[in-house]
Design an enzyme around this catalytic site. Structure first.
Site, PDB file in Angstrom:
ATOM      1  N   GLU A   1       0.686  -1.096   0.027  1.00  0.00           N
ATOM      2  CA  GLU A   1      -0.001  -0.001  -0.147  1.00  0.00           C
ATOM      3  C   GLU A   1       1.049   1.177  -0.112  1.00  0.00           C
ATOM      4  OE1 GLU A   1       0.124  -2.373   2.422  1.00  0.00           O
ATOM      5  OE2 GLU A   1       0.590  -1.347   4.492  1.00  0.00           O
TER       6      GLU A   1
ATOM      7  N   HIS B   1      -8.237  -3.871  -0.874  1.00  0.00           N
ATOM      8  CA  HIS B   1      -7.337  -4.080   0.385  1.00  0.00           C
ATOM      9  C   HIS B   1      -6.378  -2.893   0.553  1.00  0.00           C
ATOM     10  CE1 HIS B   1      -5.547  -6.351   3.696  1.00  0.00           C
ATOM     11  NE2 HIS B   1      -4.214  -5.739   2.990  1.00  0.00           N
ATOM     12  N   GLU B   2      -5.422  -2.762  -0.807  1.00  0.00           N
ATOM     13  CA  GLU B   2      -4.772  -1.894  -0.516  1.00  0.00           C
ATOM     14  C   GLU B   2      -5.084  -0.307  -0.679  1.00  0.00           C
ATOM     15  OE1 GLU B   2      -2.255  -3.406   0.234  1.00  0.00           O
ATOM     16  OE2 GLU B   2      -2.249  -5.217  -0.495  1.00  0.00           O
TER      17      GLU B   2
ATOM     18  N   HIS C   1      -5.993   0.706   2.727  1.00  0.00           N
ATOM     19  CA  HIS C   1      -5.193   1.136   3.524  1.00  0.00           C
ATOM     20  C   HIS C   1      -4.528   2.606   3.583  1.00  0.00           C
ATOM     21  CE1 HIS C   1      -2.752  -2.461   5.583  1.00  0.00           C
ATOM     22  NE2 HIS C   1      -2.730  -3.024   4.160  1.00  0.00           N
TER      23      HIS C   1
ATOM     24  N   GLU D   1      -3.514  -4.016   9.428  1.00  0.00           N
ATOM     25  CA  GLU D   1      -4.138  -5.239   8.636  1.00  0.00           C
ATOM     26  C   GLU D   1      -5.508  -5.531   9.099  1.00  0.00           C
ATOM     27  OE1 GLU D   1      -2.914  -5.632   5.859  1.00  0.00           O
ATOM     28  OE2 GLU D   1      -0.793  -4.912   6.259  1.00  0.00           O
TER      29      GLU D   1
ATOM     30  N   ASP E   1       9.612  -9.892   9.752  1.00  0.00           N
ATOM     31  CA  ASP E   1       9.226 -10.575   8.692  1.00  0.00           C
ATOM     32  C   ASP E   1       8.661 -12.128   8.985  1.00  0.00           C
ATOM     33  OD1 ASP E   1       8.791 -10.795   5.700  1.00  0.00           O
ATOM     34  OD2 ASP E   1      10.451 -12.151   5.928  1.00  0.00           O
TER      35      ASP E   1
ATOM     36  N   TYR F   1      -4.901 -10.182  10.401  1.00  0.00           N
ATOM     37  CA  TYR F   1      -5.614  -9.928   9.146  1.00  0.00           C
ATOM     38  C   TYR F   1      -6.997 -10.513   9.539  1.00  0.00           C
ATOM     39  CZ  TYR F   1      -1.812  -9.113   6.082  1.00  0.00           C
ATOM     40  OH  TYR F   1      -0.521  -8.408   5.552  1.00  0.00           O
TER      41      TYR F   1
HETATM   42  N1  BES Z   1       0.849  -4.509   3.893  1.00  0.00           N
HETATM   43  C1  BES Z   1       0.923  -5.743   3.147  1.00  0.00           C
HETATM   44  C2  BES Z   1       1.939  -6.441   2.936  1.00  0.00           C
HETATM   45  C3  BES Z   1       3.041  -6.747   3.831  1.00  0.00           C
HETATM   46  C4  BES Z   1       2.688  -7.053   5.269  1.00  0.00           C
HETATM   47  C5  BES Z   1       4.252  -6.322   3.371  1.00  0.00           C
HETATM   48  C6  BES Z   1       3.717  -7.306   6.094  1.00  0.00           C
HETATM   49  C7  BES Z   1       5.495  -6.642   4.379  1.00  0.00           C
HETATM   50  C8  BES Z   1       4.880  -7.223   5.701  1.00  0.00           C
HETATM   51  C9  BES Z   1      -0.334  -5.581   2.250  1.00  0.00           C
HETATM   52  O1  BES Z   1      -1.388  -4.710   2.474  1.00  0.00           O
HETATM   53  C10 BES Z   1      -1.051  -6.860   2.161  1.00  0.00           C
HETATM   54  O2  BES Z   1      -1.477  -7.546   3.269  1.00  0.00           O
HETATM   55  N2  BES Z   1      -0.769  -7.563   1.151  1.00  0.00           N
HETATM   56  C11 BES Z   1      -1.530  -8.918   0.953  1.00  0.00           C
HETATM   57  C12 BES Z   1      -2.603  -8.956   0.022  1.00  0.00           C
HETATM   58  C13 BES Z   1      -4.103  -8.683   0.831  1.00  0.00           C
HETATM   59  C14 BES Z   1      -5.168  -8.598  -0.104  1.00  0.00           C
HETATM   60  C15 BES Z   1      -4.102  -9.557   2.316  1.00  0.00           C
HETATM   61  C16 BES Z   1      -0.268  -9.959   0.184  1.00  0.00           C
HETATM   62  O3  BES Z   1       0.675  -9.198  -0.293  1.00  0.00           O
HETATM   63  O4  BES Z   1      -0.647 -11.142  -0.053  1.00  0.00           O
HETATM   64 ZN    ZN Z   2      -2.504  -5.042   3.989  1.00  0.00          ZN
END
Ligand code: BES
Ligand code: ZN
Length: 629
Positions: free
Chosen positions: A289, A313-314, A317, A336, A393, A401
């Site tokens: 996002e 989703h994005e 954010h 999240e 990470d 979520y």
């Molecule tokens: N902000 C997250 C991606 C993220 C989370 C990057 C933690 C690094 C550490 C992003 O908004 C996200 O949640 N992406 C998901 C998709 C979403 C529809 C659940 C993904 O990339 O799978």
């Molecule tokens: Zn997210």
């Protein structure tokens, strides 16, 4: 996402009282302090960044000057930055006054602490630096690794704590700053950032950016490559490789409608434009996002808009996360969980309840799976985490979520949608451009919504949701009528009906996913062949469907589709798809051998983030695939 085990998430009363006191005083107690930064924001903090960098593809480095405006709050004699494998060439104060600095590693994966001597009156700190070719936030792609195979590509991924590997910065979600940037790139390429963006390439290869809204470092982003821009609506558009941009514009065609839905519910969009950039397929996530410009995987371009909940989703954010931001990574659900809740509200408004119930149930089943794997007593299943120095990470799971979104759903159901929407709208407004800890949210919720109503407080059971592990007793049932119809067909097939007789008419991607995720794991070779022949699953162009299908392909040694599996694993770097497939392959000796052979070819295409996860699954070491017997 990975799962880690932590010591405890229970908070004792004494600590709670301390927290409450520090809330009133609005100071950081230990609990809210961000353990993933060396910075001491209460002493000397950055407020603005002027970045002047050059992107060099031949040496795989970014180099230049990061010039910070700082607020030396306590008139202290040093300011601390986060860096990771950066080369700090020189540091000056003010217009160009020499100063001393030192940097050294202290804690694993956090990188090197950069200490700079300053004066009580210092307002500007200038850091001359260059990145390492191994900078973890950067992926340098050769032309061969892009869609059009003509030009190289670079993109950054800064969340959660990787920004420090491409900019010396105070890398904490609780520290915000505005920025301007000048980025010099090879003449035939274009650059975009999480800021005001160009719409066309220029001849000089020099791009200027401005970000007026203050953001934390994890939202710093840059992409450099050969892409073009096409508008979607008045304030929306998409950047993508020329050959993909039309498809992307179609896929994201509901974007303006989505924005209208969130704005109506939760207040004005505060970031001026909302664009997306479709990255090369190696991008390790589905979406990121980055303010004003979401970075997205091309694997959501299915041709039928069936995977656009990721865009919802994005986009969400822009309120939950980018506007009101988790105070620390322990409060990740504040980003999240809220975002999944908002995402589903958008989807419900546009696609209806029965469609969104499918998304809810898929999410819920993922959550159940995670809880099963980590154990429902595991403190990592609390919304409020106690990461205690574990690499975030590895520790940010889908608890944040799905359990987060369910918690908000519980509150919504208790107080009613109208009241809850009003509450959230005020919340985003009141705390805009600020950070939010779990404790602060709980406090605010009690003050403004629960208002001493004992019955309501008991029914919501905040403590169980936020501070205890597992799923609370009042977890709402998650059901999908449309999936129940799919269950009937699965049952028919198990009982011996021919695949061709199953009633799959009108199934969306989600019904197919449910079908595939609930087929028996073991199938006869005739059965798997029959499914493939009837539904042409091995040729699906939908990334979600084919990834779910490959699980059966692997588990049943359906080797005739292994070439396609290999192709997929080599071209796609999205960790969400890679992890389950490699895990499935690692279960038998023969498949693991195949996996290692594929991985040897695929690994150079993966971002370090994905490669790290798959290395662990396969027991890979740099020397090659030596670790199997
Ligand atoms: N902000 C997250 C991606 C993220 C989370 C990057 C933690 C690094 C550490 C992003 O908004 C996200 O949640 N992406 C998901 C998709 C979403 C529809 C659940 C993904 O990339 O799978
Ligand atoms: Zn997210």
């Amino acid at each position: 996402m990975g799962i880690a085990i932590f010591s405890s998430c229970e908070i004792n009363n004494e600590e709670k009282q301390l927290d409450e006191m520090s809330l009133m005083l609005n100071v950081d107690s230990g609990r809210y302090a961000d353990e993933y930064t060396y910075a001491q924001k209460e002493k000397a903090v950055i407020t603005h960044l002027d970045l002047d960098i050059k992107v060099d593809f031949s040496n795989k480095t970014i180099s230049g000057l990061a010039s910070f405006t700082i607020n030396n709050k306590t008139r202290t004699d040093k300011i601390i930055f986060d860096t990771k494998s950066l080369n700090i060439e020189n540091v000056t104060l003010g217009t160009d006054e020499k100063t001393k600095f030192s940097y050294k590693g202290e804690k694993e994966f956090m990188g090197e602490k950069l200490e700079i001597e300053i004066k009580p009156e210092t307002e500007k700190v200038n850091i001359y630096y260059s990145t390492s070719p191994k900078a973890i936030a950067l992926q340098w792609l050769s032309p061969q690794q892009t869609v059009e195979k003509e030009h190289p590509f670079l993109y950054t991924q800064s969340e959660p704590t990787l920004a420090r590997s491409w900019i010396p910065i105070q890398d904490s979600p609780g520290i915000r700053f505005t920025y301007n940037a000048k980025v010099t790139v090879p003449k035939d390429l274009m650059a975009v950032m999480s800021a005001t963006n160009p719409k066309t390439k220029n001849d000089q290869g020099v791009y200027h950016f401005e970000m007026k809204q203050p953001v934390p470092a994890y939202l710093m982003a840059l992409a450099v490559g050969d892409f073009v821009f096409k508008p979607i609506g008045e304030r929306t558009g998409v950047y993508a490789a020329k050959s993909m941009v039309e498809a992307a514009v179609y896929e994201f065609g509901e974007l303006e409608q989505m924005m209208a839905v969130v704005e109506k519910l939760y207040g004005a969009y505060r970031w001026d434009r909302y664009d997306l950039i479709v990255l090369p397929p190696s991008f390790p996530f589905g979406g990121m996002e980055n303010p004003k410009i979401t970075f997205a995987t091309p694997t959501i371009i299915a041709g039928d808009r069936s995977l656009v909940s990721l865009v919802a989703h994005e986009l969400s954010h822009s309120w939950s996360g980018n506007l009101v931001t988790s105070a620390t990574w322990n409060d990740f659900w504040i980003n999240e969980g809220f975002t999944v809740y908002l995402e589903r509200r958008i989807m419900e408004e546009i696609y209806g309840k029965s469609y969104t119930d499918m998304l809810r149930l898929i999410g819920f089943q993922d959550l159940e799976q995670t809880l099963l794997l980590m154990g429902k007593e595991n403190p990592a299943s609390c919304l409020k985490l106690q990461l205690n120095g574990v690499d975030p990470d590895h520790a940010l799971t889908d608890i944040a979520y799905e359990k987060g979104a369910l918690f908000l759903q519980v509150i919504e159901e208790e107080v009613g949608r109208v009241a809850f929407d009003k509450f959230l709208k005020t919340y985003f407004d009141k705390f805009a451009f600020q950070s939010m800890s779990s404790e602060q949210f709980v406090e605010y919720l009690k003050e403004t919504l629960i208002k001493g109503d004992k019955e309501l407080e008991k029914n919501i059971d905040i403590d169980a949701w936020v501070f205890q592990s597992g799923l609370p007793q009042n977890c709402p049932p998650v059901r999908s009528e449309r999936f129940e119809l799919v269950d009937v067909e699965i049952e028919n097939w198990i009982r011996g009906a021919d695949a061709a007789t199953l009633n799959t008419k009108g199934w969306t991607t989600h019904e197919w996913l449910h079908f595939l995720r609930h087929l028996p794991r073991e199938m006869s070779s005739d059965h798997i062949k029959e499914l493939d022949a009837t539904f042409d699953l091995s040729n699906s162009t939908n990334s979600e469907i084919i990834a779910a299908w490959f699980i059966h392909v692997i588990n049943n040694n359906y080797t005739q589709s292994y070439d396609k599996l290999e192709q997929f694993l080599i071209s796609v770097g999205r960790r969400k798809f890679l992890s389950p497939l490699y895990k499935e392959m690692a279960r038998t000796k023969a498949n693991k051998l195949t996996a290692l052979k594929i991985y040897k070819k695929a690994r150079p295409n993966y971002h370090t983030i994905s490669a790290g996860t798959i290395d662990a699954i396969l027991g890979w070491n740099e020397a090659g695939y030596l670790s199997h017997d």
